[in-house]
Write an enzyme that holds these catalytic residues in place. Structure first.
Site, PDB file in Angstrom:
ATOM      1  N   SER A  54     104.486  70.015  16.413  1.00 24.53           N
ATOM      2  CA  SER A  54     104.555  68.854  15.523  1.00 24.53           C
ATOM      3  C   SER A  54     103.606  69.004  14.339  1.00 24.53           C
ATOM      4  O   SER A  54     103.912  68.543  13.236  1.00 24.53           O
ATOM      5  CB  SER A  54     104.266  67.564  16.293  1.00 24.53           C
ATOM      6  OG  SER A  54     102.981  67.593  16.871  1.00 24.53           O
ATOM      7  N   ASP A  72      93.160  66.804  20.692  1.00 23.06           N
ATOM      8  CA  ASP A  72      93.744  66.946  22.025  1.00 23.06           C
ATOM      9  C   ASP A  72      92.623  67.173  23.023  1.00 23.06           C
ATOM     10  O   ASP A  72      91.544  67.667  22.672  1.00 23.06           O
ATOM     11  CB  ASP A  72      94.732  68.109  22.066  1.00 23.06           C
ATOM     12  CG  ASP A  72      95.767  67.956  23.174  1.00 23.06           C
ATOM     13  OD1 ASP A  72      96.943  67.684  22.854  1.00 23.06           O
ATOM     14  OD2 ASP A  72      95.404  68.086  24.359  1.00 23.06           O
ATOM     15  N   HIS A 117      99.165  58.075  25.821  1.00 23.82           N
ATOM     16  CA  HIS A 117     100.011  56.881  25.924  1.00 23.82           C
ATOM     17  C   HIS A 117      99.564  55.875  26.988  1.00 23.82           C
ATOM     18  O   HIS A 117     100.325  54.957  27.311  1.00 23.82           O
ATOM     19  CB  HIS A 117     101.474  57.254  26.185  1.00 23.82           C
ATOM     20  CG  HIS A 117     102.007  58.307  25.268  1.00 23.82           C
ATOM     21  ND1 HIS A 117     101.938  58.196  23.901  1.00 23.82           N
ATOM     22  CD2 HIS A 117     102.605  59.508  25.532  1.00 23.82           C
ATOM     23  CE1 HIS A 117     102.483  59.273  23.346  1.00 23.82           C
ATOM     24  NE2 HIS A 117     102.872  60.077  24.305  1.00 23.82           N
TER      25      HIS A 117
END
Length: 247
Positions: A54, A72, A117
Site C-alpha cells: 500500500s 507498524d 483495528h
C-alpha cells in the site's frame, strides 16, 4: 462499482507483485478524498505497513513530492526503507510511542489508520495524532466495522468505547454551537476544528480545518417576510428559544 478512470485503482493494479488488499468501495472513496492532494508536497502517514504494497500504491497515486511514512509493530517492515519510505516501528496503542513520533514529526497532512483495528488502537491513535494534523488535512480510519466485533473490543450498536461511538460523539461536538452553553461552544475542539466528517461503509474521514463561528447570510428583499442580512448562531438560538446555558 468503481468509476472509470480511477487513478488509485490504476496504482493498485500497477504492481502485481505487491501484497496489498483494499475493500473495493475504498477506491472511489479515496479517489474522492485524496485527488486534491495528488502532485503536491505533503506528509502522508499510513499506520499498518505489512508487506509495503500500500505504501507503494500511495506513492504512485500521490506522486514523487509526497513524503510517505509507515508505522507498524512488526520490525520486518523496516525493509521498506530500502524503497525510500520512512518506517517507524512501534505499538499504535502506546501513547508513549506517539510522543516519540511527534517529537520527530510534529505535523502531518494526511493520516490513514489501517493498523490493528482494535478499539484501543484506533482511539489512542486518533487522540495522539489528530492534534498534529495540519490545517486542511485529513484523518482517515479503515475497517471501522470492527466497532461491531467483540474480538476487537466492539459490540452491538450503542456499545460504549468503540471508534464509531467516538465518531458519533464527534458529530455532536461538531454541532456544539447549537446545543452547548454559549460561552463554551467555541472551546469545543470538534466545533472549531472539524468542518466535516464523511462516513463510508467501513471508512471514516475527518477533515481538520480551523472554523469560525457559524453565520447565515441572506440577500434579496422580495417576498412577504424580511430576512436579516446576517444571523449568527447566538441570534438563531435565541430566536428559537434555546437556553444560553445549553440544552
Amino acid at each position: 462499482m468503481i468509476r472509470p478512470g480511477n487513478a488509485l485503482l490504476d496504482a493498485f493494479i500497477a504492481g502485481p507483485d505487491r501484497a496489498v488488499q483494499k475493500w473495493i468501495d475504498y477506491f472511489d472513496a479515496y479517489d474522492r478524498l485524496l485527488s486534491p492532494w495528488r502532485g503536491r508536497a505533503l506528509t502522508f502517514l499510513e499506520i499498518g505497513v505489512q508487506n509495503g504494497g500500500s505504501l507503494m500504491m500511495w506513492r504512485d497515486y500521490l506522486g514523487p513530492d509526497a513524503r510517505i511514512i509507515g508505522v507498524d509493530v512488526d520490525p520486518n517492515c523496516r525493509a521498506m526503507t530500502e524503497h525510500g519510505f520512512e518506517i517507524w516501528i512501534g505499538d499504535q496503542a502506546d501513547p508513549a510511542f506517539w510522543d516519540g513520533f511527534k517529537a520527530a514529526v510534529p505535523s502531518v497532512d494526511v493520516v490513514l489508520d489501517d493498523g490493528g483495528h482494535t478499539m484501543r488502537q484506533q482511539l489512542v491513535t486518533f487522540d495522539a495524532l489528530f492534534p498534529i494534523v495540519s490545517n486542511g488535512g485529513l484523518f482517515m480510519v479503515e475497517d471501522t466495522h470492527t466497532s461491531y466485533f467483540p474480538s476487537h473490543g466492539g459490540g452491538a450498536p450503542g456499545h460504549p468505547g468503540t471508534w464509531m461511538a467516538r465518531v458519533k460523539d464527534l458529530i455532536d461536538q461538531m454541532h456544539a454551537w447549537y446545543h452547548a452553553p454559549i460561552d463554551t461552544a467555541d472551546q469545543v475542539m470538534a466545533a472549531v476544528t472539524i468542518p466535516s466528517i464523511t462516513i463510508f461503509d467501513s471508512l471514516v474521514a475527518i477533515e481538520k480545518r480551523r472554523r469560525s463561528p457559524p453565520i447565515a447570510l441572506a440577500r434579496g428583499d422580495g417576498g412577504h417576510q424580511k430576512n436579516p442580512p446576517a444571523m449568527d448562531y447566538i441570534a438563531m438560538r435565541r430566536a428559537l428559544r434555546v437556553p444560553d446555558g445549553g440544552v
